[in-house]
Design a protein around this motif. Structure first.
Motif, short mmCIF file in Angstrom:
data_model
loop_
_atom_site.label_atom_id
_atom_site.label_comp_id
_atom_site.label_asym_id
_atom_site.label_seq_id
_atom_site.Cartn_x
_atom_site.Cartn_y
_atom_site.Cartn_z
N THR A 112 38.27 80.02 58.16
CA THR A 112 38.24 78.72 57.48
C THR A 112 37.04 78.61 56.53
OG1 THR A 112 39.34 77.67 59.36
CG2 THR A 112 38.13 76.21 57.88
N SER A 113 37.38 78.25 55.29
CA SER A 113 36.31 78.01 54.31
C SER A 113 36.80 76.94 53.33
CB SER A 113 35.98 79.30 53.56
OG SER A 113 37.08 79.65 52.75
N SER A 114 35.88 76.34 52.63
CA SER A 114 36.24 75.30 51.65
C SER A 114 37.19 75.88 50.62
CB SER A 114 34.98 74.82 50.92
OG SER A 114 34.11 74.23 51.83
N ALA A 115 36.84 77.07 50.13
CA ALA A 115 37.64 77.69 49.07
C ALA A 115 39.05 77.96 49.54
CB ALA A 115 36.96 78.99 48.64
N ARG A 116 39.16 78.45 50.79
CA ARG A 116 40.48 78.79 51.31
C ARG A 116 41.32 77.53 51.52
NH1 ARG A 116 41.85 83.64 55.26
NH2 ARG A 116 44.07 83.22 55.44
N LEU A 117 40.68 76.50 52.09
CA LEU A 117 41.40 75.24 52.31
C LEU A 117 41.88 74.66 50.99
CD1 LEU A 117 39.58 73.08 55.00
CD2 LEU A 117 42.02 73.38 54.75
N TYR A 118 41.02 74.75 50.02
CA TYR A 118 41.35 74.22 48.69
C TYR A 118 42.54 74.98 48.11
CZ TYR A 118 40.70 72.85 43.81
OH TYR A 118 40.90 72.36 42.54
#
Lengths: 203, 254
Positions: free
Chosen positions: B109-115
């Motif tokens: 989970t990361s911001s970039a992946r969620l985005y």
């Protein structure tokens, strides 16, 4: 279940001769010899309970023999116990009048090939009668006498076992218990003689 | 205590080794001349021997009893254990699976992946009767985001859609501070015109994500997730929320 230490014959004899008989040594004897010896009893008209009783008697007898320096180590413990078990069981069968004449001959023939421990078994009946006498003394007397004469406990440690007021009361009770047993033996001199012989194995 | 009792007591003390040297000698003198006393001593000694034999027998019986009890307990446990072991085995497998999923989710989970996985570009719809040659809308549709910002700045009285598109343009050109300001203006409860409020909230969430403000992103997406009337309610899923929570933990609540 607690771990049972494995003793060599020599170690076991040495352990059994110590002041206190070790529970581990008793467990060792059960673990190593109960199977074989109990099947001998069961295979010769004995029940499971007979096997238990005879083995217990054999173990008690063996420990006593060792502690009185009567075990000379001429045979292994296994062979000695086996002989003791056979003689004890045969003696018990005779007592119960179950042994047939043919079997007696057979046993007599076999006796020549193994350690003769019949003298160790000879007084078992008198021993059993005396043990029954002690049973008759009652729970409190048994506790006091065994704690004092077998477990070597001081009076202050015996006191909580019987919940007496003080050591003097306990001392008086011990006196009475031992005197009662002495009187039982005194009233049956033949039994007392046989019991003494049984304890010394006729020597 | 009569004389006989006294003698018996002395004899017991004699055998138990409880007498002083003088007392012992006195008893031995009495013994040498009294056969009845000798006999009593002998029987008392025998009685003590009998007690010792009884003690040994009791000890052996007690040890055997303990062994039989332990064996019985072991047998009883061996009946219970297979079921308990199966249960524990399945519980362990389940725990392991859960742990693996949790570790995987935490690590991935990361911001970039969620985005990347959830962001969908805003599509402008032109209302019936509206001038189709609106500069901001045209530049936004051609992804000319710098021009959208310029158009927005040149507009004297921008409407809510102009604000939204300008905020989108700032977001696309990574000017997150300006984007957040414009989205918040649309969200502000003091704003009497609430058109595009739901759009602003949804895209503000993504701006926070891009700007690594995961706690704020979580808060705003939670609002959408718990409001079934929200325009973007269906787009915010349980798994998205779960990963937002993990992200907030990873980012230590930033």
């Amino acid at each position: 279940m607690s771990k049972v230490i494995g003793y060599s014959d020599e170690e076991l004899i040495k352990t059994l001769k110590k002041d206190r008989v070790s529970d581990l040594a008793i467990k060792h004897l059960y673990k190593n010899y109960y199977g074989g010896l109990s099947s001998y009893v069961r295979n010769n008209q004995g029940s499971e309970q007979d096997a238990e009783d005879i083995f217990q008697e054999v173990i008690v007898n063996f420990i006593d023999v060792v502690r009185r320096d009567k075990f000379k180590g001429e045979s292994s413990i296994k062979t000695f116990l086996y002989s003791l078990c056979r003689f004890t069981w045969l003696n018990e069968l005779k007592r119960r009048n179950r042994v047939l004449h043919r079997e007696e001959k057979y046993e007599a023939a076999r006796d020549l090939e193994e350690t003769d421990v019949s003298y160790l078994v000879a007084g078992r009946e008198s021993k059993n009668i005396v043990m029954t006498m002690i049973d008759k003394l009652g729970d409190v007397c048994r506790k006091i006498l065994v704690a004092f004469y077998y477990e070597d406990l001081p009076m202050k440690d015996i006191l909580p076992l019987v919940e007496f007021q003080n050591e003097q009361v306990l001392r008086n009770k011990k006196y009475k218990c031992l005197k009662s047993l002495e009187q039982m033996l005194d009233s049956n001199p033949e039994l007392a003689r046989q019991f003494k012989n049984a304890l010394t194995y006729g020597s | 205590m009569d004389r006989n009792e006294e003698i018996t007591e002395k004899l017991i003390q004699y055998l138990d080794g409880e007498l002083s040297d003088n007392e012992r000698k006195a008893v031995e003198e009495l013994l040498s001349a009294d056969e009845a006393m000798q006999k009593e001593l002998h029987n008392l000694q025998l009685a003590q021997e009998a007690v010792r034999a009884y003690g040994l027998k009791s000890q052996v019986a007690s040890v055997r009893k303990q062994m039989l009890q332990a064996e019985a307990e072991a047998v009883s446990k061996s009946k219970v254990y297979p079921f308990a072991l199966h249960l524990m085995k399945y519980a362990a497998i389940l725990m392991f699976a859960l742990l693996s999923v949790t570790i995987f989710m935490y690590a991935s989970t990361s911001s970039a992946r969620l985005y990347k996985e959830n962001y969908q570009p805003y599509k402008v719809s032109v209302a019936r009767g509206e001038n189709p040659n609106n500069a901001i809308v045209n530049d936004f549709n051609t992804a000319n985001y710098s021009q959208v910002i310029a158009d927005f700045k040149a507009t004297s009285s921008p409407n809510n859609r102009d604000y939204l598109l300008a905020a989108q343009a700032y977001q696309q050109t990574h000017q997150y501070g300006d984007a957040i300001t414009l989205y918040n203006r649309l969200i502000n409860p003091g704003n009497p015109d609430n058109s595009f409020r739901d759009d602003a909230e949804y895209y503000l969430g993504f701006t926070y994500l891009e700007n690594h403000q995961s706690a704020k992103a979580k808060s705003i997406f939670e609002k959408i997730y718990t409001n079934p009337d929200h325009l973007y309610h269906d787009k915010v899923t349980f798994w998205m929320m779960l990963r937002l929570k993990i992200l907030a933990i990873k980012d230590h609540g930033k």
